[in-house]
Scaffold this motif. Structure first.
Motif, mmCIF file in Angstrom:
data_model
loop_
_atom_site.group_PDB
_atom_site.id
_atom_site.type_symbol
_atom_site.label_atom_id
_atom_site.label_comp_id
_atom_site.label_asym_id
_atom_site.label_seq_id
_atom_site.Cartn_x
_atom_site.Cartn_y
_atom_site.Cartn_z
ATOM 1 N N ARG A 26 1.218 12.358 5.125
ATOM 2 C CA ARG A 26 1.813 11.942 6.404
ATOM 3 C C ARG A 26 1.555 10.458 6.688
ATOM 4 N NH1 ARG A 26 5.222 14.920 8.811
ATOM 5 N NH2 ARG A 26 4.322 14.849 10.903
ATOM 6 N N TYR A 27 0.430 9.936 6.188
ATOM 7 C CA TYR A 27 0.164 8.501 6.387
ATOM 8 C C TYR A 27 1.220 7.647 5.696
ATOM 9 C CZ TYR A 27 -4.534 10.043 7.765
ATOM 10 O OH TYR A 27 -5.589 10.649 8.371
ATOM 11 N N PHE A 28 1.863 8.226 4.674
ATOM 12 C CA PHE A 28 2.903 7.490 3.958
ATOM 13 C C PHE A 28 4.286 7.769 4.530
ATOM 14 C CE2 PHE A 28 -0.579 7.658 0.957
ATOM 15 C CZ PHE A 28 -0.569 6.389 0.413
ATOM 16 N N GLY A 29 4.322 8.544 5.615
ATOM 17 C CA GLY A 29 5.594 8.803 6.267
ATOM 18 C C GLY A 29 6.386 9.954 5.665
ATOM 19 N N ARG A 42 0.825 -1.211 0.000
ATOM 20 C CA ARG A 42 0.000 0.000 0.000
ATOM 21 C C ARG A 42 0.863 1.266 0.000
ATOM 22 N NH1 ARG A 42 -3.129 -2.999 3.682
ATOM 23 N NH2 ARG A 42 -2.256 -1.809 5.390
ATOM 24 N N ALA A 43 2.062 1.153 0.545
ATOM 25 C CA ALA A 43 2.960 2.310 0.534
ATOM 26 C C ALA A 43 3.295 2.746 -0.884
ATOM 27 C CB ALA A 43 4.241 1.978 1.299
ATOM 28 N N TYR A 56 -2.752 13.437 4.130
ATOM 29 C CA TYR A 56 -2.674 12.108 3.531
ATOM 30 C C TYR A 56 -1.216 11.685 3.329
ATOM 31 C CZ TYR A 56 -5.270 8.352 1.248
ATOM 32 O OH TYR A 56 -5.856 7.150 0.949
#
Lengths: 268, 311
Positions: free
Chosen positions: B105-108, B78-79, B103
């Protein structure tokens, strides 16, 4: 301590949990509507403290519990503090969480990213407790100002209110994953109110018949009130460990069940 | 490694209780491809997309995404995906730019990276002037473009678009198509579902037609049309049509490759439409309206499933 417990179960990314919290920080700026829901959670316990603790307290006079004598207001205040911690966390993990889960589809969008259901649950819970803790800190300030708690007592009680927030927030989150619609929240409200009245909040549970007393001792707010009151008043005994353990179990169990439900609902 | 398919599925099945949404499909999507799932509602397109997006566990069969197992490596997969869901789930509590930065930030991504990426993408989807605005007042097309931008925030290897233009007006659709076409030109792998024939023809290098959970045909839009249809189609409408169309079809017998009487019109499949129309007139038939057009995927679908794609 809790994080390590939980991290043992699933590999957990602090940055992803942080991102879930970050979303809520951003949402705060969206305006006053977001705040309204929490205001009642703060003012209700304060109003009860003033009306019943101070007002009725003037009629009741001092109270002796387990050989310790204190003013009625000093007896009621820690209970109202525990209630404030409970309501603050619950407002966020029930109404707001339910709305994001069912109507705004917030979590559906989040789950398309690397974030996992458990990280959503944990992030939402931490956020709920951070917000609730602003209110409990203010409430503690009132207690110290009114002479209902020493500064040391207040400092000792604060971490306990955090635990109370975690426990009720986690279980509330799980419950809100089971809600069919808004009408179910009325039921929850009734349950919450019953606990509020009888959990040793306004009178020692020993005043009730033994059967009722045991029943109360099984419910969560009783343990929250006992723990917070013990630390506030400095009347500390081994029983507090039982109270704390009860709340830890609620926290871990609630989180686990909530994240499992979210996964079941959104990752089918 | 370079030639490894981004999506590889064999015998993929998804069941919900007694209901089989996906009934055993095989797929391979190569890097850089624009791949489409075409089919009516309920064909199993979205269920397949959810399995590819690693938010739904396959009931049975083999599935590899980016060479990884979606059950074990869901987070890692998903990343590297960008997902544009069928229904916009933008966050109304956040403004347009925050929808992207949050959004990211959810992926780092760091705060600074998120901000930079958001501004680039708002430029790309032509929403830069709305960056500080709320999401709610945006038009359907704008929301869709914002959702597409959000799907691009992690610079994904694979972008999944579930019915990207459903519910949009024609102008908004064309703008979305144009942006997706640019993504495709940049080499981004696109996988999309649609029940619009023109969308599939516009965007897809290759597509599968799904019906009732199965793949019923596969190929490029052109090759599907060649295989399952003729170069042209003549649409005839008779003034006393409806009940009489079956009778007319009998009288048209032998013209073109195939005749399909529908309730409201008759379709004549022929490689030369004008020839076919001349023959119709030679037989003394006088249709109320005659339309000669190129064959489309709609005709392919009709031929494959026996029904028009209206739902």
């Amino acid at each position: 301590m809790m994080t390590t417990l939980v991290a043992a179960r699933v590999s957990l990314s602090p940055s992803r949990v942080g991102a879930v919290i970050n979303r809520n920080v951003g949402a705060l700026r969206s305006g006053p509507a977001y705040w309204v829901v929490l205001i009642s959670g703060f003012f209700e316990p304060l109003l009860y403290l003033l009306s019943i603790g101070v007002g009725v307290g003037a009629l009741v006079g001092d109270l002796t519990v387990d050989g310790h004598t204190m003013s009625y207001a000093a007896f009621v205040a820690p209970a109202m503090l525990a209630v404030s911690a409970m309501s603050g966390a619950l407002a966020e993990t029930t109404f707001n969480f339910f709305f994001k889960l069912k109507y705004m589809k917030t979590f559906e969008a989040v789950l398309a990213t690397p974030v996992r259901p458990f990280e959503i649950a944990l992030g939402e819970l931490v956020w709920a407790v951070v917000r609730g803790s602003v209110y409990t800190a203010i409430f503690l300030g009132f207690m110290v100002a009114l002479g209902l708690s020493s500064v040391a007592g207040a400092l000792a009680a604060f971490p306990a209110t955090v635990l109370v927030g975690l426990a009720f927030g986690a279980v509330g989150m799980w419950v809100s994953t089971l809600m069919r619609g808004w009408q179910d929240f009325d039921l929850m409200g009734t349950g919450q109110f019953a606990m509020f009245l009888f959990s040793g909040t306004f009178s020692p549970v020993q005043n009730y018949p033994v059967g009722v007393e045991v029943l109360i001792q099984l419910t969560p707010l009783y343990h929250a009130v006992e723990l917070v009151r013990g630390l506030c008043t400095g009347i500390v005994g081994p029983g507090l460990l039982v109270n704390a353990a009860y709340l830890v179990v609620m926290t871990v169990g609630g989180l686990w069940l909530a994240s499992r439900r979210v996964e079941k609902m959104l990752c089918e | 490694m370079a030639d490894q398919p981004l999506i590889h599925a064999r015998g993929l099945v998804k069941r919900f209780g007694d209901f089989t949404a996906v009934a055993g499909i095989d797929l391979d999507v190569a890097p850089g491809e624009a791949f489409g799932f075409l089919g009516p509602n309920g064909a199993g397109k979205s269920s397949t997309m959810r399995m590819i997006g690693c938010v739904s566990t396959p009931t049975q069969g083999e599935l590899r995404i980016l060479g990884m197992d979606p059950v074990r490596d869901g987070t890692r997969i998903r990343a590297r995906l960008g997902v544009c869901p069928q229904l916009d789930n933008l966050d109304p509590d956040l403004n347009v730019r925050e929808n992207l930065t949050t959004y990211a930030r959810y992926f780092g991504l760091s705060r600074a990276e998120s901000r930079k990426r958001a501004d680039e993408l708002l430029e790309f989807v032509q929403l830069a002037d709305r960056a500080e605005g709320k999401v709610e007042p945006l038009s359907g097309g704008m929301k869709r473009r914002l959702t597409i931008a959000r799907a691009m925030v992690n610079d994904p290897d694979l972008v999944l678009l579930d019915e990207p233009t459903t519910g949009l007006d024609p102008q908004a659709r064309h703008l979305v198509w144009e942006r997706l076409f640019r993504l495709k030109q940049r080499g981004t792998t696109l996988v999309l579902t649609t029940h619009y024939m023109d969308e599939a023809e516009q965007l897809c290098d290759r597509l599968v037609v799904m019906d009732a959970g199965k793949i019923v045909a596969e190929g490029s839009p052109r090759s599907l049309i060649q295989t399952y249809s003729t170069a042209e189609v003549v649409e005839l409408r008779f003034a006393d049509g409806l009940d009489a169309n079956a009778d007319y079809a009998a009288k048209l017998d032998g013209i073109g490759e195939r005749i399909d009487p529908l309730p409201d019109r008759i379709l004549l499949y022929a490689d030369d439409g004008d020839d076919a129309v001349s023959e119709v007139h030679r037989r003394g038939l006088a249709p109320a309206s005659v339309l000669v057009r190129r064959s489309t995927l709609e005709d392919v679908f009709l031929q494959l499933t026996g029904r028009t794609l209206v739902d």
